[in-house]
Design a protein around this motif. Structure first.
Motif, PDB file in Angstrom:
ATOM      1  N   VAL A   3       0.852  -1.189   0.000  1.00 46.43           N
ATOM      2  CA  VAL A   3       0.000   0.000   0.000  1.00 46.43           C
ATOM      3  C   VAL A   3       0.897   1.252   0.000  1.00 46.43           C
ATOM      4  O   VAL A   3       1.867   1.315   0.753  1.00 46.43           O
ATOM      5  CB  VAL A   3      -0.922   0.004   1.237  1.00 46.43           C
ATOM      6  N   ARG A   5       0.954   5.337   0.516  1.00 44.32           N
ATOM      7  CA  ARG A   5       0.221   6.482   1.067  1.00 44.32           C
ATOM      8  C   ARG A   5       0.624   7.694   0.229  1.00 44.32           C
ATOM      9  O   ARG A   5       1.804   8.051   0.186  1.00 44.32           O
ATOM     10  CB  ARG A   5       0.609   6.638   2.530  1.00 44.32           C
ATOM     11  N   ASP A  17      -4.556   6.276   0.878  1.00 43.93           N
ATOM     12  CA  ASP A  17      -3.890   4.993   0.609  1.00 43.93           C
ATOM     13  C   ASP A  17      -4.325   4.402  -0.727  1.00 43.93           C
ATOM     14  O   ASP A  17      -5.503   4.439  -1.081  1.00 43.93           O
ATOM     15  CB  ASP A  17      -4.224   3.995   1.731  1.00 43.93           C
ATOM     16  N   ALA A  54      -3.440  -3.539   3.408  1.00 47.77           N
ATOM     17  CA  ALA A  54      -4.485  -3.656   2.384  1.00 47.77           C
ATOM     18  C   ALA A  54      -5.614  -4.567   2.837  1.00 47.77           C
ATOM     19  O   ALA A  54      -6.705  -4.548   2.272  1.00 47.77           O
ATOM     20  CB  ALA A  54      -3.888  -4.179   1.079  1.00 47.77           C
ATOM     21  N   GLU A  55      -5.376  -5.359   3.873  1.00 45.73           N
ATOM     22  CA  GLU A  55      -6.340  -6.381   4.288  1.00 45.73           C
ATOM     23  C   GLU A  55      -7.698  -5.789   4.642  1.00 45.73           C
ATOM     24  O   GLU A  55      -7.781  -4.827   5.410  1.00 45.73           O
ATOM     25  CB  GLU A  55      -5.802  -7.168   5.493  1.00 45.73           C
ATOM     26  N   GLY A  56      -8.724  -6.384   4.056  1.00 49.08           N
ATOM     27  CA  GLY A  56     -10.079  -5.969   4.369  1.00 49.08           C
ATOM     28  C   GLY A  56     -10.449  -4.608   3.812  1.00 49.08           C
ATOM     29  O   GLY A  56     -11.466  -4.046   4.186  1.00 49.08           O
ATOM     30  N   ARG A  57      -9.609  -4.034   2.932  1.00 50.15           N
ATOM     31  CA  ARG A  57      -9.955  -2.724   2.374  1.00 50.15           C
ATOM     32  C   ARG A  57     -10.018  -2.827   0.852  1.00 50.15           C
ATOM     33  O   ARG A  57      -9.255  -3.573   0.256  1.00 50.15           O
ATOM     34  CB  ARG A  57      -8.896  -1.667   2.725  1.00 50.15           C
ATOM     35  N   THR A  58     -10.940  -2.120   0.263  1.00 55.71           N
ATOM     36  CA  THR A  58     -10.919  -2.028  -1.198  1.00 55.71           C
ATOM     37  C   THR A  58     -10.226  -0.722  -1.539  1.00 55.71           C
ATOM     38  O   THR A  58     -10.739   0.354  -1.234  1.00 55.71           O
ATOM     39  CB  THR A  58     -12.340  -1.976  -1.805  1.00 55.71           C
ATOM     40  N   LEU A  59      -9.045  -0.860  -2.104  1.00 55.48           N
ATOM     41  CA  LEU A  59      -8.264   0.328  -2.425  1.00 55.48           C
ATOM     42  C   LEU A  59      -8.176   0.495  -3.919  1.00 55.48           C
ATOM     43  O   LEU A  59      -8.044  -0.481  -4.657  1.00 55.48           O
ATOM     44  CB  LEU A  59      -6.850   0.183  -1.850  1.00 55.48           C
TER      45      LEU A  59
END
Ligand SMILES: Nc1ncnc2c1ncn2[C@@H]1O[C@H](COP(=O)(O)OP(=O)(O)OP(=O)(O)O)[C@@H](O)[C@H]1O
Ligand SMILES: [Zn+2]
Length: 723
Positions: A3, A5, A17, A54-59
């Protein structure tokens, strides 16, 4: 997936992010494009986070990395520091570092042609013309340039290339700067200069952060001394870069030529007069570490150097290092911070250092290097005060008989005079003889200045300008408008009458627009084609006129008005600078300073050459009042379309001011320029002891404030102008 920033160059409160696709080579400092809202935006990776971020996030994902070396950690830290210090958004500071975005991409290329020496199998008249042009050309040319010079179509050029008579090469349109050479001989230094140079060079070799003040009288060779430090920096490390900051008006051809003579090639320039092409070239070459010497005005401090090892701030006392619009910063103070983060040597140079700098030197934060004399035969000019109370000029005139006498003697001796008056135009005020009206910019209290040269009335604050009216706009009387007080044009008129045979020119930003006009005046002055030069502050700096032996200051008091805490200091600095233009070569120089206040400490110190005595008085006053550098100041300016609205906003802002140790709040009060471009303005001044983090206080305070959209607020830490 890692990820990144990303900070964007916009006034957003924080970075965002993004996911980094496997095939992109992203690291901290990378310049990247990433989707923000509907657009792809340029940003900087300020931090890399591990896969777990990044876990559990939609980036959204980074789309592209620019082929520019990543911004260094020192530079990123510098921007973060500057944002905090100036109470600005980090993204706003980042945008100042990205002032030439085209520089992120490699230079475009163009095809240029050179003659091979071969004769084409088929010769035509057109082809012969082209070959003639090429035979006379020193440099390769594009097809369009050749076609124009030969008066043929560019098809002829291409035909000749196919036939083997011309060779085509692709070259960058923005080529790198020619390499500089540190090993060309410099001046043979005097003992005092050599000692100073040796200290600077030793610090450069040690490769540590250290700040110096070269405190040297005008013409003592400060430039020659810091040239040695530049040479040492370039010599010691093939990647090291040097930044030289100068006030914009001191960035003259003369100083650029001195660099070229000393280092074999012109430095990379950075100032407001550059074209887009020049700007992106300097930005790109600096970011890649290829521009070894950059010379620029204050904003050059925000260029993304790869390896900045030496920063010179010449004329460090100069007010123009303070940026007053947008993010307000002081380039001298920020240079010291940047030098610390880059582990670079910082050199401040001045004949009249700022009180702040002198105090820093005395506290041991800076090392002071003194140059007390001009080299060779050159002497410092004698300064004499002309008491205008005792020797007043005739009515409607501005020059005392004493000054006129000296000007005539100077002319008779075949030498040159410089008259200094820091007022452009003909007269600083226009009144109506019939009704007494003072002409102002509509909706403001700013007087209009009469310019005879262009026959206009101009506001020097807002830029508002009109043709000089035939009738008074107030009472309608005809031919009743009269200029009051002197400007350079009016003084020139007076000199023309007094000395009809003298060759007289005016040097101000009105007469010297653009490099060519300025160069013209400077050259004529150097060549002795001008007898009397009448100039504003643009003559005060950087010029060496060997035959200039008399400096006359027309109105030494004009800068003392206005109740600004640095008025005396600034007047002292400016007038010593101007006086220092005289007698820079063999012939001795004199300065006559016309004043109605010959007892003022600034005037007395000037006449006695007692700078340190003057600084001592200034220091005592400021210490007593807890003013900088013995205390801190910040200003807040609020503006709104109506007086009621701005007053309400000012009350709301005042109510939210937190209590702080030793903090004093003054205001709200009408700002000295109460109405600017139709907006009403109110000002707060905040004063704190030196050891208080005033930036943190201001940001805590202002962070709480929500203002109506029509109200604007700006913060100025360490204000210099009190407008
Ligand atoms: N050691 C030297 N030998 C020969 N000429 C010198 C020497 N030192 C300085 N000069 C010349 O003296 C003049 C003034 O020097 P320089 O411009 O470096 O001084 P400065 O202190 O930077 O001046 P300013 O008053 O403009 O700040 C220049 O023409 C410079 O080339
Ligand atoms: Zn009138």
């Amino acid at each position: 997936m890692a990820v990144a920033r990303i900070l964007f160059p916009m006034p957003l409160p924080e970075p965002f992010d993004y996911a980094v696709p496997e095939d992109l080579d992203v690291e901290e400092g990378s310049y990247v494009a990433a989707p923000l809202g509907k657009h792809q935006r340029l940003g900087i990776v300020v931090e890399m986070l591990g896969d777990e971020a990044a876990e559990g996030r939609t980036l959204k994902a980074v789309s592209e990395v620019y082929p520019t070396p990543p911004m260094t950690k020192a530079m990123r830290d510098f921007l973060a520091f500057a944002a905090r210090y100036t109470v600005s958004h980090p993204g706003h500071l980042l945008s100042m570092a990205l002032r030439a975005r085209a520089g992120l991409l490699p230079s475009a290329t163009e095809t240029v042609f050179t003659a091979t020496g071969e004769t084409p199998p088929r010769m035509t008249e057109a082809r012969a013309k082209v070959l003639d042009v090429m035979a006379a050309a020193d440099d390769p040319m594009t097809a369009a340039q050749i076609a124009e010079a030969a008066g043929v179509s560019s098809g002829v050029v291409r035909g000749l290339a196919e036939a083997g008579a011309l060779r085509a090469t692709d070259v960058p349109t923005d080529p790198p700067f020619p390499p500089v050479n540190p090993d060309l001989p410099g001046a043979t230094l005097t003992a005092e200069q050599a000692e100073a140079a040796t200290e600077l060079c030793a610090a450069v070799r040690e490769d540590i952060f250290h700040t110096f003040l070269i405190d040297g009288v005008t013409g003592s060779g400060k430039t020659e001394v810091y040239f040695e430090a530049i040479a040492e920096t370039l010599r010691g490390d093939p990647e090291a870069q040097v930044l030289v900051l100068l006030p914009e008006i001191a960035l003259t051809q003369a100083i650029l030529s001195r660099f070229t003579a000393r280092f074999g090639a012109a430095p990379a320039p950075w100032h407001s007069g550059l074209s887009d092409k020049e700007r992106r070239r300097t930005w790109r070459e600096t970011a890649h570490g290829r521009a070894r010497i950059v010379i620029g005005a204050r904003s050059a401090l925000f260029l993304p150097f790869r390896k900045l090892k030496l920063i010179i701030v010449d004329e460090e006392h100069d007010g123009s290092f303070k940026q007053e619009d947008g993010v307000t910063y002081h380039a001298r103070d920020m240079s010291v911070m940047r030098g610390k983060l880059e582990e670079a040597v910082v050199v401040l140079a001045s004949a009249t250092p700022a009180l702040e700098t002198v105090v820093n030197a005395e506290m041991g934060r800076y090392t002071r290097l003194k140059l007390s004399a001009r080299p060779g035969a050159a002497r410092l000019p004698d300064v004499e005060l002309v008491d205008l109370r005792a020797d007043p000029p005739a009515k409607g005139m501005w020059l005392s008989s004493r000054l006129v006498h000296e000007m005539r003697a100077t002319l008779a001796a075949g030498e040159q005079t410089l008259l200094f008056l820091n007022r452009r135009g003909y007269a600083p005020l226009v009144i109506c003889k019939a009704c007494g009206e003072r002409l102002k910019t509509p909706g403001t209290e700013n007087w209009l200045t009469e310019h005879r040269y262009t026959n206009r009335l101009v506001c020097h604050v807002t830029g508002y300008s009109i043709l000089k009216p035939q009738m008074c706009p107030h009472c309608g009387a005809a031919d009743s408008l009269m200029g009051v007080g002197p400007g350079v044009e009016r003084v020139a008129e007076e000199v023309r009458v007094l000395m009809p045979h003298a060759r007289i020119e005016i040097f101000s930003s009105d007469t010297a627009q653009g490099g060519d006009a300025t160069r013209g005046i400077v050259e004529r002055m150097e060549n002795g084609e001008i007898d009397v030069l009448i100039g504003t502050q643009i003559v005060a700096k950087g010029h060496n006129f060997p035959n200039l032996t008399l400096v006359g200051v027309v109105d030494a008091d004009s800068g003392m008005k206005g109740g600004d805490l640095r008025a005396g200091e600034r007047t002292y600095q400016l007038l010593s600078q101007v006086a220092g233009r005289a007698g820079r070569a063999e012939r001795p120089g004199r300065a006559l300073v016309q004043t109605y206040a010959p007892d003022n400490p600034a005037m007395l110190a000037l006449a006695d050459g007692d700078r340190d005595g003057f600084l001592q008085i200034e220091r005592d006053v400021r210490a007593e009042l807890g003013l900088p550098p013995f205390g801190r100041l910040a200003a807040v300016i609020l503006s709104a379309p109506s007086a009621e609205m701005v007053d309400q906003a000012a009350r709301d802002v005042a109510a939210l001011a937190p209590n702080g140790q030793g903090i004093e709040l003054f205001g709200p009060a009408p700002a000295p320029i109460t109405v600017l471009r139709g907006r009403h303005r109110r000002r707060f001044l905040v004063k704190s002891p030196r050891n208080v983090d005033l930036s943190a206080y201001m940001s805590a305070w202002l962070g709480k404030i929500k203002l109506p959209a029509a109200v604007r607020m700006s913060v100025d830490i360490d204000p210099y102008s009190f407008l």
